[in-house]
Design a protein around this motif. Structure first.
Motif: not given
Ligand code: SF4
Lengths: 469, 261, 211
Positions: A243, A311, A57, A372, A309, A240-241, A252, A206
């Motif tokens: 990846v 989730i 992250k 996280v 970070r 921020e999601r 994750f 994600y």
């Protein structure tokens, strides 16, 4: 959604005396917490995965712009469309615009905390659309006209009887009283809606830069029916999601279900990549992603970057003894518990949510389970620091702190004060060894006795025995 | 071995505010345990508070002022030891953080942090003490205080040492790692929530049938004892150090002078 | 809209105290591969798959060849007294379906009771099947009917998710529109934390291993 964090104190007291809520909270603790403990113990690599997830992250956040651009390009290549929203109002506008363009009448929704955050339902309803939450928990609280009280189990505060009441009122009789009957009834009602929906809105756990996919994770399958059967699928997600690659999603996933509900995996994990393809037999005709900033880029700048970070697993609230005592509604906005106590002041303003960072014993249990490794207690303390600097902290407390500081930086004075206090309290409590009331300490003595000192302080006795050093 | 400190470590005792006023017996118990383990113990008069109340209330400035005072008073010792996981965690973990932007003080804070320990972890992990000579006939349960547990990893040490107390049986309670609701100023800022939390704790502790509650932080113990006494529950409360030092023969925390064993 | 995009990306860069990454940085980020820890497994992947899938109320049967699949599906149908109709993915169209059944290969309509689909992969790690959407395997088959039967050739079973991703990448057309990883029947615990199967999706999921 209306922001009521300022009423934290009153609402928390009501919550403590709400028998139904307390019963529900007890089940939450025994359920999620116990199951997570088992899952974490069964996976020897669990701690290693937490460390890797934290590092991954951090890497993503360090390169967030790049991965967002890559993601956008991949979505576009798959025939979808990415929209960017600076704040809640902009996000609502974008979604209303799409709904309006396609003539939406019925909108189904999978669980999405971002949609709660941007106050989407109210906006859609105001424009005359029928909005149907399809996650069973969300559906229940929609009928009750309440906000979620937990980010994973939004209706965790409701007892079965309360659900029976709500269903009877909404669906007509006969009243269902068992869990299977209640679930079945909701299933029948919602089934129709999936097929009639014009627009289906889901969250995005994600966003995969490599493939342009958005990922949802559910146990019920409601999110899948929502996004497969509506003509238009809209994903709402925070910036921020994102990846980088599929392998990174896996990392994750290995942590999410275990941390959230104490399952090894949830039932459905779905990657959606663009709209229906030419020879597909089902799937939405349009696929949109709304990327929401709403304070996130600001968080990226400073001490609170760690919070990005998150989730959204809910483990911190499941393990929080304050949350466990008062439930989610007292926090007054979308995100409750430790993560909410950090996020709410950052998104909605420090002075609107004074109590949230303060109503915490800093016991650290949240941070110790966060998949996280977000140092939640440190962030809460940092928020208190900002409140103190901005003089949001009540003046009485600030004065008390100045007095304390004045004395504590003068050892002679401090020890003198301690000696006086020890004598007075010892005298007052000389018979029982404790006080039922003490001046200026009613907040303590309202519910507890104050153990009384014996008379002379430790330092005093030490120095008379062994001399000063 | 011509360095005398290598033979008898010179320990500065951190006399926590609550202990100093409310329960000097814990301080004397700590001194006894340390001296029995071969340490020279001194109690610097220039110490007051570790600064945690300021730090946790967001007044970082005040916390730094106190931290400087503690560092100056204790940096000459081989070790700083205190009978509290919470105060010692502040010194060990928060001090270096507090001076993140001040290289000189940061170095001093780090060096102090490196030799600062909570009493029982110091005895057990650093000095290798693995048994005590105390006896106390009781069925006890132990509350894991949060800072000690999560910041300093104190969990096994008190239990290992308590296991060597003759006559003492330890019965674990459910949720022993869950906060008791003290939280420093939390308990007076949010008294209703705090009361709910301490009641949860007490329900678990009474379920064990124990007649004594032990723990390593006086704040938590005063909170739990205060509530126990208010509801007239017949459970005595002691700091673990008092039991290990064989000095738990007087009244428990919040008990009347005559209510001795 | 593009103004919002620029503002957000600008704010992100400002927060990171740098400008847009240069091409070399971008290239190296695109090349970057994280080698994440995979939970260890020491059991046989097929056995593990069965054990894990069954642990969440899924059921597993096994047949020798694809040709045996219709009979096994019919058994499941008879066991739950389902009507003689099914939505069968195109991939399994060629099998010899009982002549008194109504079989179709389109999307599943609201009244669908049973579907049969071919999985792209089985993942032993968690005991999950992976279904890739397309004309051969419509997504509605996985969620609409009360009963879902998934056909999984044992050679499609991989140990970890990572191997399944490689299979997806090698697929013609790459990532499917919908990639469904199914680990059992639909469930909910939203009422008093009581687990109830068949929340919105299938009440029963039966996997037929082939081989
Ligand atoms: S802060 Fe951590 S524990 Fe809490 S919801 Fe976010 S990821 Fe989960």
């Amino acid at each position: 959604m209306e922001m009521r964090s300022a009423e934290f104190k009153t609402r928390s007291v009501f919550a403590i005396h709400d028998g139904g809520l307390q019963k529900a909270m007890g089940m939450l603790r025994d359920g999620f917490v116990a199951k997570r403990t088992v899952q974490a113990a069964e996976l020897p690599e669990f701690e290693q995965l937490r460390e890797e997830a934290k590092n991954l992250k951090n890497h993503i956040l360090d390169n967030l712009d790049h991965y967002l651009e890559r993601y956008e390009a991949a979505v576009t290549a798959a025939g979808g469309q990415v929209h960017w929203a600076r704040d809640a109002a902009e996000a609502r506008e974008i979604i209303l615009g799409i709904c309006h363009r396609v003539g939406a009448k019925i909108v189904t929704k999978g669980k999405s905390m971002v949609s709660e955050e941007i106050g989407l339902n109210e906006a859609l309803i105001e424009k005359g659309m029928e909005v149907v939450e399809t996650d069973l928990g969300e559906y229940i609280i929609q009928l009750a006209d309440e906000p979620p009280s937990h980010i994973i189990a939004p209706a965790v505060h409701k007892t079965k009887d309360q659900v029976s009441d709500l269903f009877e009122e909404a669906h007509g009789g006969p009243r269902k009283t068992t869990v299977p009957d209640l679930v079945n009834e909701a299933r029948q009602v919602l089934r129709e809606k999936y097929f009639k929906a014009d627009v289906g809105i889901t969250g995005g756990n994600y966003l995969v830069a490599e493939t342009g996919s958005s990922v949802i994770v559910t146990n019920e399958g409601n999110g899948d029916l929502t996004q497969t059967l509506a003509r238009v699928h809209i994903v709402t997600s925070g910036i921020e999601r994102v990846v980088p690659r599929l392998e990174d999603v896996t990392l994750f996933l290995r942590l999410l279900a275990r941390s959230a509900t104490g399952q090894e995996t949830e039932t459905y994990t779905t990657f959606s990549t663009g709209p229906r393809r030419p020879d597909d037999l089902d799937g939405p005709q349009e696929y949109h992603v709304v990327l929401v900033d709403n304070g996130r880029s600001k968080m990226l700048a400073g001490r609170f970057r760690d919070m990005l970070r998150c989730i959204r697993c809910g483990a911190c609230m499941n393990h929080c003894p304050v949350y466990g005592s008062i439930g989610g509604h007292a926090y007054g906005w979308v995100y409750p518990g430790p993560m909410g106590s950090v996020l709410t002041p950052l998104i909605k303003g420090l002075d609107n949510a004074y109590d949230l960072p303060n109503a915490c014993t800093l016991n650290g249990r949240c941070g110790s389970v966060c998949p996280v490794k977000i140092p939640l207690p440190d962030l809460l303390r940092e928020l208190r620091h900002l409140q103190h600097k901005q003089k949001i902290t009540p003046s009485l407390q600030r004065h008390a702190l100045s007095v304390w500081r004045f004395a504590a930086t003068r050892p002679g004075l401090y020890h003198f004060g301690e000696r006086i206090a020890a004598r007075i309290l010892a005298f007052a409590g000389r018979k029982k060894g404790r006080l039922r009331k003490a001046p200026l300490a009613s907040a303590w003595t309202d519910s507890r006795d104050l153990p009384a000192p014996s008379g002379r302080t430790f330092l005093e006795q030490w120095q008379s025995q062994r001399g000063k050093s | 071995m011509n360095d005398p400190s290598k033979r008898r470590p010179r320990v500065g005792l951190f006399a926590t505010c609550l202990m100093n006023v409310f329960r000097p017996n814990i301080g004397f118990s700590a001194v006894k345990l340390l001296e029995d383990a071969g340490c020279t113990v001194e109690v610097p008069a220039q110490q007051t508070c570790c600064g945690q109340p300021g730090y946790n209330s967001g007044d970082f400035d005040a916390a730094q002022a106190l931290a400087r005072q503690v560092i100056a008073a204790f940096e000459g010792f081989d070790y700083v030891v205190g009978p509290s996981g919470s105060c010692m965690a502040t010194i060990r973990y928060d001090y270096p953080e507090m001076f993140a932007d001040d290289p000189d003080w940061r170095t001093r804070a780090q060096s102090l942090a490196g030799k600062s320990f909570e009493l029982l972890s110091f005895l057990h992990d650093e000095l290798g003490v693995d048994r005590v000579g105390a006896r106390l006939k009781t069925k006890a349960t132990y509350h894991d205080s949060c800072s000690g547990l999560r910041s300093l990893g104190i969990k096994g040490q008190p239990r290992a040492l308590l296991a060597t107390v003759e006559g003492l049986k330890l019965k674990e309670m459910q949720d022993t790692e869950v906060c008791c609701g003290f939280g420093g100023t939390f308990c007076v800022k949010y008294p209703e929530i705090s009361e709910k939390m301490v009641d949860d704790k007490i329900r678990n502790l009474l379920a064990t049938g124990a007649d004594t509650l032990l723990g390593g932080d006086l704040g938590c113990l005063m909170n739990i004892a205060g509530r126990l006494k208010r509801i007239n529950a017949p459970v005595k409360v002691f700091h673990t150090a008092e039991v290990l030092a064989g000095m738990a023969d007087g009244p428990g925390i919040g008990d009347a002078p005559q209510e001795t064993r | 809209m593009s103004q919002a995009r620029d503002t957000i990306l600008g704010a992100v860069r400002e927060a990171l105290r740098r400008g847009p990454p240069d091409n070399a940085t971008r290239a190296s980020l695109d090349e970057k591969r994280f080698d994440h820890t995979r939970p260890s497994q020491d059991d046989d992947p097929v056995e593990r798959f069965i054990r894990k899938f069954e642990s969440r109320a899924g059921t597993v049967g096994r047949v020798a060849t694809l040709g045996d699949v219709p009979a096994e599906v019919d058994q499941h149908r008879a066991r739950f007294d389902l009507p003689k109709r099914a939505a069968v993915g195109n991939a399994l169209k060629a099998l010899d379906w009982p002549s008194d059944w109504t079989v179709h290969h389109g999307a599943a309509p609201i009244e669908e009771t049973l579907s049969v689909s071919l999985a792209s992969a089985g993942i032993a790690e968690t005991g999950s099947v992976l279904l890739a959407s397309g004309p051969d395997s419509p997504t509605t088959h996985n969620f609409v009917p009360d009963d879902q039967v998934v056909v999984l050739p044992v050679e499609h079973i991989v140990r970890w998710f990572e191997e399944a991703w490689d299979r997806l990448r090698q697929r013609e057309g790459g990532m499917p529109r919908a990639t469904n990883i199914v680990s059992g029947p639909s469930r909910t615990a939203d009422v008093e934390q009581t687990v109830q199967l068949g929340a919105h999706g299938p009440r029963r999921v039966h996997v037929i291993l082939v081989g």
